[in-house]
Design a protein around this motif. Structure first.
Motif, PDB file in Angstrom:
ATOM      1  N   PHE A   1      34.637  49.077  37.674  1.00  0.00           N
ATOM      2  CA  PHE A   1      34.307  48.430  37.257  1.00  0.00           C
ATOM      3  C   PHE A   1      33.082  47.752  35.744  1.00  0.00           C
ATOM      4  O   PHE A   1      32.383  47.671  35.872  1.00  0.00           O
ATOM      5  CB  PHE A   1      34.259  47.153  37.576  1.00  0.00           C
ATOM      6  CG  PHE A   1      34.782  46.764  39.090  1.00  0.00           C
ATOM      7  CD1 PHE A   1      35.871  46.105  39.188  1.00  0.00           C
ATOM      8  CD2 PHE A   1      33.975  47.238  40.639  1.00  0.00           C
ATOM      9  CE1 PHE A   1      37.110  45.533  40.203  1.00  0.00           C
ATOM     10  CE2 PHE A   1      35.698  46.898  41.212  1.00  0.00           C
ATOM     11  CZ  PHE A   1      36.785  46.397  41.217  1.00  0.00           C
TER      12      PHE A   1
ATOM     13  N   TYR B   1      35.683  46.059  31.302  1.00  0.00           N
ATOM     14  CA  TYR B   1      36.365  45.747  32.131  1.00  0.00           C
ATOM     15  C   TYR B   1      37.241  45.148  31.652  1.00  0.00           C
ATOM     16  O   TYR B   1      36.976  43.880  31.265  1.00  0.00           O
ATOM     17  CB  TYR B   1      35.552  45.038  33.552  1.00  0.00           C
ATOM     18  CG  TYR B   1      36.661  45.237  34.656  1.00  0.00           C
ATOM     19  CD1 TYR B   1      37.845  46.625  35.026  1.00  0.00           C
ATOM     20  CD2 TYR B   1      37.423  44.187  35.018  1.00  0.00           C
ATOM     21  CE1 TYR B   1      38.321  46.204  36.223  1.00  0.00           C
ATOM     22  CE2 TYR B   1      38.313  43.830  36.036  1.00  0.00           C
ATOM     23  CZ  TYR B   1      38.486  44.795  36.095  1.00  0.00           C
ATOM     24  OH  TYR B   1      39.407  44.525  37.180  1.00  0.00           O
TER      25      TYR B   1
ATOM     26  N   ASP C   1      40.676  43.375  33.476  1.00  0.00           N
ATOM     27  CA  ASP C   1      41.505  43.028  34.910  1.00  0.00           C
ATOM     28  C   ASP C   1      42.933  43.851  34.447  1.00  0.00           C
ATOM     29  O   ASP C   1      43.703  42.797  33.353  1.00  0.00           O
ATOM     30  CB  ASP C   1      41.557  42.021  36.030  1.00  0.00           C
ATOM     31  CG  ASP C   1      41.811  41.977  36.659  1.00  0.00           C
ATOM     32  OD1 ASP C   1      41.154  42.936  37.914  1.00  0.00           O
ATOM     33  OD2 ASP C   1      43.180  41.710  37.320  1.00  0.00           O
TER      34      ASP C   1
ATOM     35  N   ASN D   1      32.602  41.783  34.463  1.00  0.00           N
ATOM     36  CA  ASN D   1      32.849  43.072  35.918  1.00  0.00           C
ATOM     37  C   ASN D   1      32.611  42.985  37.154  1.00  0.00           C
ATOM     38  O   ASN D   1      32.893  43.055  37.956  1.00  0.00           O
ATOM     39  CB  ASN D   1      32.118  44.338  35.209  1.00  0.00           C
ATOM     40  CG  ASN D   1      30.733  44.535  34.399  1.00  0.00           C
ATOM     41  OD1 ASN D   1      30.478  42.876  34.677  1.00  0.00           O
ATOM     42  ND2 ASN D   1      29.932  45.793  34.278  1.00  0.00           N
TER      43      ASN D   1
END
Length: 445
Positions: A154, A158, A160, A173
């Motif tokens: 992370f 970051y 997802d 993150n």
């Protein structure tokens, strides 16, 4: 696979993930501080807050685990921790974040549950090594998991891969780290109940259950042996907890190391030493006891106590060295010294918990809860010292903490004398009289 080895593996997985969750905020303090407008002193308070529920939690969960079994308490704990770790990922105010992390920090009580569970399956001559392996690999969750793995999975930018950036719980993150470790905790909680048994035999289970009472708890907590090991655990494991939560901030603020991954990596050197070297502490304790090695002759015949005392002195020396390394201005000197502080903590913790189950073999959860609960209080106090606004710099706190440890070393020197140590599990302060029934009486295995 033998059931005792399955138990050791499951307990270690549970404890390792527990420590990842417990210290998962530490690598992300910079981003969290920015989002909630926190100062360095505020971060020290947050580090303490994330530990504040653990001492009482450990003291309660110890006898509860003796009573209902580790398979129950481990499962319930991981489910609770997982839910609140996920909740913290959704927090939008400092108050909600802090409150949810206090509950999620109960991941720190998994140590006591695992200690009890392992001791229910292994014989006394194997306990130091088995508990050392369990605690060592489990403790490494702070270093290998929280400090090394989480910042790399992370990172600062970051995004997802599942939910994208539109889902609040993974929109940054640190939120994603809290969310996914919470999900893992839910999975482990279900699996622990499904795949483990509380003890190696019904006789052992019944003996452990029979030994749980308020009178027994009061008796144990006031014995000389329990008091000195609890105090020793303050300056070893309590220090480890404090350093795990503090070092990332220290390397960043004291040396201007702004890269989150590099600062976390430096901090992880301490965590790795404190975790992975812990089995050595337990193994050496088993070794000196088995071979009757007098490494400190003035405690003649007290083989485990001699090793434990030596490790406590090692901690004090290395904490003083930590201040001098920091004052040198050489970052790598501080990192290397931090590694040796971690080593000292590991040796002491392994030594202490090689002794704990042997004190009261049918009350291992209760004893582990007392020692572990009191010991973790150092993790609440020391970060406040390290970051106190009145200090001239961030290096001086280490030597102040070292000075505060000297009374514990002196107490250890007194209790470890042969004539005191011989009665240390029967004699104590405040509560007098005979040992309550079933307290420390070996079960018929």
């Amino acid at each position: 696979m033998k059931d005792k080895h399955k138990t050791l593996i499951m307990a270690t997985i549970m404890f390792n993930l527990g420590f990842v969750i417990w210290f998962s905020f530490a690598p992300f303090t910079d981003a969290i501080a920015e989002e909630f407008s926190l100062s360095v002193a505020d971060l020290g308070i947050v580090a303490s807050t994330a530990i504040i529920a653990v001492p009482l939690g450990r003291i309660i969960i110890g006898p509860l685990t003796d009573k209902v079994g580790a398979h129950v308490t481990a499962s319930a704990t991981m489910l609770l921790v997982g839910l609140f770790a996920i909740l913290s990922a959704f927090s939008q105010t400092y108050e909600v974040f802090t409150a949810s992390r206090i509950v999620a920090s109960l991941a720190g009580i998994t140590f006591v549950i695992g200690i009890q569970h392992v001791s229910e399956w292994f014989e006394e001559e194997e306990l130091g090594t088995a508990e050392g392996i369990y605690a060592g690999i489990g403790n490494a969750g702070a270093g290998l998991g929280a400090y090394l793995t989480l910042p790399r999975i992370f990172g600062e930018n970051y995004v997802d891969p599942i939910f994208g950036s539109g889902f609040l719980a993974v929109s940054s993150n640190w939120r994603a780290a809290f969310f996914y470790t919470g999900v893992l905790a839910l999975i482990v909680g279900v699996g622990y109940y499904r795949f483990t048994e509380p003890a190696k035999s019904q006789a052992k289970r019944e003996a452990t259950q029979a030994g749980v009472s308020w009178a027994q708890w009061k008796f144990i907590v006031t014995r000389y042996g329990a008091v000195v090991l609890s105090a020793a655990y303050i300056m070893s494991f309590g220090l480890e907890v404090a350093m795990n939560g503090w070092l990332g901030t220290y390397y960043r603020e004291a040396f201007g190391q702004g890269d989150i991954v590099i600062a976390a990596t430096f901090a992880a050197t301490f965590s790795i030493a404190a975790g992975l070297l812990r089995p050595i502490g337990g193994y050496v304790s088993d070794l000196v006891d088995r071979k009757e090695l007098n490494i400190l002759p003035w405690f003649d015949g007290e083989y485990r106590n001699q090793w434990t005392f030596a490790t406590l002195v090692f901690i004090v020396v290395m904490m003083v060295a930590m201040t001098f390394a920091g004052l040198s201005g050489f970052l790598y000197a501080a990192v290397v010294t931090g590694f040796f502080v971690g080593m000292a903590c590991a040796f002491a913790e392994g030594a202490i918990f090689a002794q704990v189950p042997a004190m009261f073999p049918d009350n291992s959860g209760t004893v582990a809860g007392i020692v572990g609960g009191i010991g973790v209080s150092g993790g609440v106090i020391y970060p406040i010292v390290f970051s106190h606004a009145l200090l001239p710099n961030l290096h001086v706190g280490y030597v102040i903490v070292a000075a505060s440890m000297l009374p514990i070393v002196a107490l250890s020197a007194w209790v470890f004398q042969p004539h005191v140590a011989a009665r240390a599990n029967d004699d104590g302060w405040i509560v007098s009289g005979k040992r309550p029934s079933n307290t420390g009486a070996p079960s018929d295995d």
